[in-house]
Scaffold this motif. Sequence first.
Motif: not given
Length: 306
Positions: A269-290
């Motif tokens: 997930d590109r959002q997670l790979s950037g480090g820093g605070p996790i923004r759940t609204d910007r997570l990929g759909q597959a990541t949120r589901r998993a």
Amino acid sequence: MTPESVPTLDPRLALALGTPQHGDSVARRTGRSLRKLTSSAAREVSEETRLAGLLQQPVTTGRVIAVTSIRGGVGKTTTAALLARALNHYRHDPVLALDADSALGTLPVRLGAESVRWACADLAQILTPSMQLTDVTGYLVPVADGGWLLPASQGRLSAPLDIPTYRTVTLALRRYFAVTVVDCESLPGEVARTAMDTAHARVVVAPQTAEGVNGTRTVLDWLGQLPHAALASTVVALTTNSNDPSLALSTALTHLRETGVTVIHLPYDRQLSGGGPIRTDRLGQATRRAATELAAEAMQRAVRVR
């Protein structure tokens, strides 16, 4: 003496992070929107309802879910943060994220805490049975999306968290929190082994690499030898930390599932790979589901333990 408040991240670095990327590319989001016009919305609602039911199961005593891995840098803390956020989203009772990795752990950063003050060792000295939830939360860090956080340290090099402190804090806080997600140090650390041995459910984070899967299989074999069926209450989170993993997903899944455990794949997930605070609204759909499925599987196992 009251500890000083310490920033979790240097303000210059926080500013440099900028706006995090969305976990899904624009092309993928557009394609998904088009597919929704023809996909079965009823099936998606049914699955969401099923997972919500598992996550919202009532508990009579506080449940502890311990998260660990064979080494650092594989997504252990990220997985713990995703679990805490999923449980906070679905449950209506208090949820705690406890950082038990005192080696400059990054759970406070991942959960978006701007600063920390009280740590596990500080709280262990002042907890008393007469304290109410409102008293306890005064020493914790509120998480923006809900729930609470207790750091292992103030982000400085200090004495490592010891087993008596860990036991004191977790046993005491179970009175106040329905679920505690513990971000442990990596195995074979003593606190990690204690946490895995005493938790109601366990999540072992395995990177999608040959050595990562091989090492995780060793951990699963160890859990299978513990006297209280620890393997039955364990879930594996298989993390893909790059766009081009060296090991085929099917091979990794097959090797780990041979032990009988449930394995949930957390995709890159590109959002997670950037480090820093996790923004759940910007997570990929597959990541949120998993992440939701992983939390539901862990909760289901935690509730089974008496």
